[in-house]
Motif scaffolding. Structure first.
Motif, PDB file in Angstrom:
ATOM      1  N   GLN A 344      12.269  17.855   2.912  1.00  0.00           N
ATOM      2  CA  GLN A 344      11.377  16.740   3.238  1.00  0.00           C
ATOM      3  C   GLN A 344      10.206  17.289   4.041  1.00  0.00           C
ATOM      4  OE1 GLN A 344      14.227  14.301   5.395  1.00  0.00           O
ATOM      5  NE2 GLN A 344      14.541  13.034   3.582  1.00  0.00           N
ATOM      6  N   LEU A 345       8.994  16.856   3.714  1.00  0.00           N
ATOM      7  CA  LEU A 345       7.804  17.327   4.422  1.00  0.00           C
ATOM      8  C   LEU A 345       7.312  16.278   5.413  1.00  0.00           C
ATOM      9  CD1 LEU A 345       5.608  18.814   1.551  1.00  0.00           C
ATOM     10  CD2 LEU A 345       7.130  20.034   3.117  1.00  0.00           C
ATOM     11  N   ALA A 346       6.732  16.769   6.498  1.00  0.00           N
ATOM     12  CA  ALA A 346       6.041  15.890   7.443  1.00  0.00           C
ATOM     13  C   ALA A 346       5.026  16.746   8.177  1.00  0.00           C
ATOM     14  CB  ALA A 346       7.034  15.274   8.424  1.00  0.00           C
ATOM     15  N   THR A 347       4.080  16.113   8.866  1.00  0.00           N
ATOM     16  CA  THR A 347       3.283  16.913   9.806  1.00  0.00           C
ATOM     17  C   THR A 347       3.644  16.443  11.197  1.00  0.00           C
ATOM     18  OG1 THR A 347       1.304  15.516   9.936  1.00  0.00           O
ATOM     19  CG2 THR A 347       1.339  17.197   8.211  1.00  0.00           C
ATOM     20  N   ASN A 348       3.766  17.383  12.111  1.00  0.00           N
ATOM     21  CA  ASN A 348       4.050  16.996  13.487  1.00  0.00           C
ATOM     22  C   ASN A 348       2.746  16.955  14.278  1.00  0.00           C
ATOM     23  OD1 ASN A 348       3.376  19.631  14.206  1.00  0.00           O
ATOM     24  ND2 ASN A 348       5.520  20.318  14.306  1.00  0.00           N
ATOM     25  N   THR A 349       2.833  16.535  15.542  1.00  0.00           N
ATOM     26  CA  THR A 349       1.607  16.373  16.318  1.00  0.00           C
ATOM     27  C   THR A 349       1.034  17.715  16.778  1.00  0.00           C
ATOM     28  OG1 THR A 349       3.021  15.885  18.194  1.00  0.00           O
ATOM     29  CG2 THR A 349       2.033  14.005  17.069  1.00  0.00           C
ATOM     30  N   ASP A 350       1.688  18.837  16.423  1.00  0.00           N
ATOM     31  CA  ASP A 350       1.067  20.150  16.600  1.00  0.00           C
ATOM     32  C   ASP A 350       0.269  20.558  15.360  1.00  0.00           C
ATOM     33  OD1 ASP A 350       2.157  20.461  19.104  1.00  0.00           O
ATOM     34  OD2 ASP A 350       3.951  21.483  18.375  1.00  0.00           O
ATOM     35  N   GLY A 351       0.184  19.646  14.386  1.00  0.00           N
ATOM     36  CA  GLY A 351      -0.568  19.967  13.178  1.00  0.00           C
ATOM     37  C   GLY A 351       0.183  20.861  12.217  1.00  0.00           C
ATOM     38  N   GLN A 352       1.508  21.010  12.451  1.00  0.00           N
ATOM     39  CA  GLN A 352       2.298  21.841  11.548  1.00  0.00           C
ATOM     40  C   GLN A 352       2.902  21.004  10.428  1.00  0.00           C
ATOM     41  OE1 GLN A 352       4.988  23.515  14.491  1.00  0.00           O
ATOM     42  NE2 GLN A 352       4.284  25.554  13.894  1.00  0.00           N
ATOM     43  N   LEU A 353       3.002  21.631   9.262  1.00  0.00           N
ATOM     44  CA  LEU A 353       3.729  21.043   8.156  1.00  0.00           C
ATOM     45  C   LEU A 353       5.179  21.476   8.328  1.00  0.00           C
ATOM     46  CD1 LEU A 353       2.772  19.335   5.742  1.00  0.00           C
ATOM     47  CD2 LEU A 353       2.551  21.446   4.432  1.00  0.00           C
ATOM     48  N   THR A 354       6.078  20.510   8.448  1.00  0.00           N
ATOM     49  CA  THR A 354       7.488  20.831   8.686  1.00  0.00           C
ATOM     50  C   THR A 354       8.311  20.569   7.429  1.00  0.00           C
ATOM     51  OG1 THR A 354       7.905  18.610   9.523  1.00  0.00           O
ATOM     52  CG2 THR A 354       7.328  20.302  11.137  1.00  0.00           C
ATOM     53  N   ALA A 355       9.347  21.406   7.242  1.00  0.00           N
ATOM     54  CA  ALA A 355      10.216  21.304   6.074  1.00  0.00           C
ATOM     55  C   ALA A 355      11.642  21.080   6.538  1.00  0.00           C
ATOM     56  CB  ALA A 355      10.131  22.586   5.248  1.00  0.00           C
TER      57      ALA A 355
END
Lengths: 400, 400
Positions: A344-355
Motif C-alpha cells: 500500500q502506498l502513501a505519502t507521509n508528512t516528511d514527503g516520503q512515499l511509503t510502502a
C-alpha cells in the motif's frame, strides 16, 4: 534461468514504432503526443489588461493632479480604443487588448470615477502595471508542449488555445489478449464446483484502456489444434499477443509447443521471479511480439506492469516510470527469486512515499490487489529486507 | 476576505449524495463502488493444485519405497478423480480441484515417471505441499472489495471472478460547464488579432472524464439577459454548474448580479489565494451548486483541483487525497495571499516526493501546466519558503 534484469533488456530490445496518426484534440486524452505543439502567434497575442479599470498614458500624470477624461469603454475582444491626448483614458476590461497609445492600467479600486471624470489615487500608481505584455509567455513559433508525452487534460486545453485541433499522436499497437484454461467460465455463467470464472482478459483490457488501446479478447480451448489455429491467426493479424496461462509444464500447456511449431523465436522462458516465473517471451517473423504470462491473476498483473507497460512506453517514446518508496516492515523471502511484493502506498508528512507490505497467499490470491497500489521490487541477492530501506516500486493505482 | 481553509470548509459542508445505480462491471472503470463485493463461495472454491504433477495420499509413502500407480489424468476444470488405495496417484494440472482422498501434490520435477509407474524423490517430499486450500483467501460471504473506492482495473477483474457482473456504483452529478468572454472564439475558428481561442470548457471536461462525468459545455455571450436565461435553465436542470469568467469587477462581469437575481445564496466571493482570487461559490434552492471560477486558465485549473475535485470525492464517499512533497527551491512570495505554485514532481532514491518549482507569468500563462504535475500549497502566514521544507501538493498528473 533468466533474471528480471535480463528479461527486461531482451524485451526492451524489441521496441517497435507503429507510426503516427492525426486525430481530433478532443479525442486525444491519454494518447502520446508525436509532434511539438507550437505557438501559432505570440502568447499573449497582444498587450493584455490583467484587471478591470482604465488604460492611460502615464505621461498624463503631473505632480499634483491625476485627472483623466474617459473617452470610451472597451470589452475583451473589442478592437483597441486609442487615446488622442495623454489626459484621456479608456475604461477597459480584463483580457482586452491595449492600444499602443496607452502604457498602464489602473484598477477600479485605485480610482474615483464621476461620470466621465477619472481621478487616480496617486499613491497606488505604478507605471506599466496590470499589463500582460504581448509575447512574454511564448513567441510565435515557440514550442509550448513538447512531443513524447502523454496528453493530459491541460494539454488538451493548450491545444485548443493554439488552434491545434488535429494533432499528431503515436499509433498504438493492435493487441490481442488470448486467455486459456478449460476450468474458466465467463463471469455471466454459473461455474460448476470445480470451475472458476475468468478475469484476466477484462483486467488486461482495463489496464490498457488508459493508454488508448482496445484489445480484442479471445478465450482458447485447451485443444492443441484449435489453439495453434487461433495463435497462427493472431500472430498474422496483431502487433502484440498477450497470452495468459498454458505456459507451465502441464500436459495441456500447449502454448510453448504451438509457438515453436508456428516459428516464434523464443527469447526466454522462465524468469527468476515470484510471481510469474513461467513467463515466456518471443518474436515472430513479421515483427509481432508475444508475451506469454502464467495464468494466475497476480502473475498476469505483475508481468503486465513490470514488462509490457515499460515496453509499451518505450515503443511510444515515453520514459519508463521511476518510483521509489520506503519499505515499512521487515520482509523475509528466502527463495532465490526476485520477489515482487504487494504494498500500500502513501505519502507521509516528511514527503516520503511509503510502502506498507501486505501478506498474501501467493499468485492465486488476487484478493489483495484491490487494497494495494504497487509491487515493490526486492533485490534478488538478498533474503531480508528492512524497514526504512528504499526500493523501486511499480505502481498500478497511484490515486489512492 | 475568505481564506482557503474557510472556502474549503464552506464547500465541503455542501456535500451531496446523488444516489446509486447498477451498471455492468465492464463499464465501471473509474466509477465509485457503492457496495462491498463479497465472495459468492470460498476462494479458492476447492483445494487447488498449484503446480503440475501428481496428487497422492502421503500415507502411501513407506520408509523405503515411494512408488505409486497413476490411475488417471485430471485437467483444471475436470471433476476430481478419487484414489481407491494409498498406492494410487492422479496426474494433475495446475488449477485442478483435488479429491478429498489425496492430501499432497508433487511436481513433475520431483518425480520419475515410466508409463503409469511414478517414483517420488523422497528427499524433496513435503506433506501437504503445493495445495492452495479451499477458503484460505476468503470464505463465502467475506468482503473481497470494500465499498467507497474508485473502481480500478484489478477491481474489474475481481468483480468478474466473483460473478458480480452488475455492480452498484455511486451516481455522478449532472454537470454543466458555462464559459464566458466575448473575446473567446471556438478553437476551430480563426481569431481576429484581439480575440483568443477558448479552452476552459474542454480542459474541465477532460479532467472530469476520469471520474465518469460527461459535462455539457455552453459558451455564454456577454449579454445580461441571455446570460441570466442560460444560468436559470442550468440551475434548474443540473446538479453542479462550473462557470468560468465573468466574476470580477468589470462592466460585463454579469455573473454575480445574475446569480443574486436568480436567488443563488452566495457562500463566499473572493478567496485569499493566487491564482483564483475572484472565485465565487453559492447554492441554489433545489440543492444545485455553482462554482464560479475566474476565467484565466490557470485559475480554473487550480480551483478545479483544489475545490471541486475534493468536493466531488467527498460527495462520492472517497477520501480527499493527501500528498506532501519536498520543495527543492527557495520561493519568495510577499502578497498576503495563499500561493499555489506550479511544480514538477519526481521521486528520488531516498523515496521522497520532490517538488521542483517552475516560474510562470501569472494566471494568464497556462503554458507551463503541460510540464508541471502539481500545485504546491504554500502557507498564507509566510512569505519565504525554503528548500527541504515539506508542503501539501495537489497533483494533476501523477503519472510522469
Amino acid at each position: 534461468m533468466t533474471t528480471v534484469t535480463e528479461a527486461e533488456a531482451l524485451i526492451l530490445a524489441e521496441k517497435r514504432d507503429y507510426g503516427t496518426e492525426r486525430i481530433a484534440y478532443e479525442q486525444a486524452l491519454g494518447r502520446v503526443l508525436a509532434e511539438d505543439l507550437r505557438a501559432d502567434r505570440d502568447l499573449p497575442p497582444y498587450d493584455r489588461a490583467t484587471v478591470d479599470g482604465v488604460a492611460l498614458d502615464s505621461r498624463g500624470l503631473t505632480g499634483q493632479t491625476a485627472v483623466f477624461r474617459m473617452i470610451g469603454t472597451q470589452a475583451a475582444g473589442d478592437n483597441p480604443i486609442p487615446i488622442k491626448t495623454n489626459t484621456e483614458c479608456v475604461e477597459i476590461m480584463t483580457g482586452a487588448a491595449l492600444h499602443e497609445s496607452v502604457n498602464t492600467v489602473v484598477r477600479y479600486e485605485d480610482l474615483d470615477i464621476v461620470d466621465d471624470t477619472v481621478q487616480v489615487k496617486l499613491n497606488t500608481f505604478r507605471y506599466g502595471h496590470n499589463i500582460h505584455k504581448k509575447g512574454t509567455d511564448k513567441r510565435a513559433g515557440d514550442i509550448v508542449v513538447h512531443a513524447h508525452q502523454t496528453i493530459s487534460p491541460e494539454i488538451v486545453g493548450i491545444a485548443a488555445t493554439l488552434g491545434s485541433t488535429q494533432i499528431l499522436v503515436k499509433k498504438v499497437p493492435r493487441v490481442c489478449v488470448l486467455t486459456t484454461g478449460d476450468e474458466l467460465v465467463p463471469p455471466e455463467e454459473k461455474p460448476t464446483p470445480f470451475q472458476i470464472r475468468r478475469s484476466n482478459g477484462v483486467t488486461v483490457a482495463a489496464v490498457l484502456k488508459s493508454y488508448g488501446i482496445r484489445p480484442i479478447l479471445i478465450h482458447m480451448p485447451d485443444l492443441y489444434e484449435e489453439m495453434e489455429q487461433i495463435l497462427a491467426h493472431a500472430l498474422e493479424n496483431y502487433d502484440v499477443i498477450l497470452l495468459t496461462g498454458g505456459v507451465s509444464m502441464g500436459k495441456f500447456d500447449f502454448v510453448p509447443r504451438a509457438l515453436r511449431i508456428l516459428g516464434v523465436q523464443k527469447k526466454f522462458h522462465k524468469v527468476r521471479q515470484r510471481p510469474g516465473k513461467p513467463f515466456c517471451f518471443g518474436t515472430f517473423k513479421n515483427n509481432a511480439l508475444i508475451f506469454a504470462f502464467p495464468g494466475n491473476p497476480v502473475s498476469v498483473f505483475m508481468c503486465l506492469h513490470r514488462y509490457f507497460i515499460p515496453w509499451l512506453r518505450t515503443s511510444m517514446g515515453l520514459p519508463i516510470l521511476q518510483y521509489h518508496a520506503v519499505l515499512q516492515q521487515h520482509i523475509h523471502f528466502s527463495p532465490s527469486l526476485q520477489y515482487f511484493a504487494q504494498v500500500q502506498l502513501a505519502t507521509n508528512t516528511d514527503g516520503q512515499l511509503t510502502a506498507n507490505f501486505i501478506e498474501t497467499n501467493g499468485s492465486g490470491d488476487f484478493s489483495h490487489l484491490a487494497e494495494t497500489q504497487a509491487f515493490i521490487e526486492l533485490p534478488l541477492e538478498r533474503s531480508d529486507f528492512h524497514p526504512g530501506e528504499v526500493f523501486r516500486i511499480w505502481p498500478y493505482s497511484l490515486y489512492l
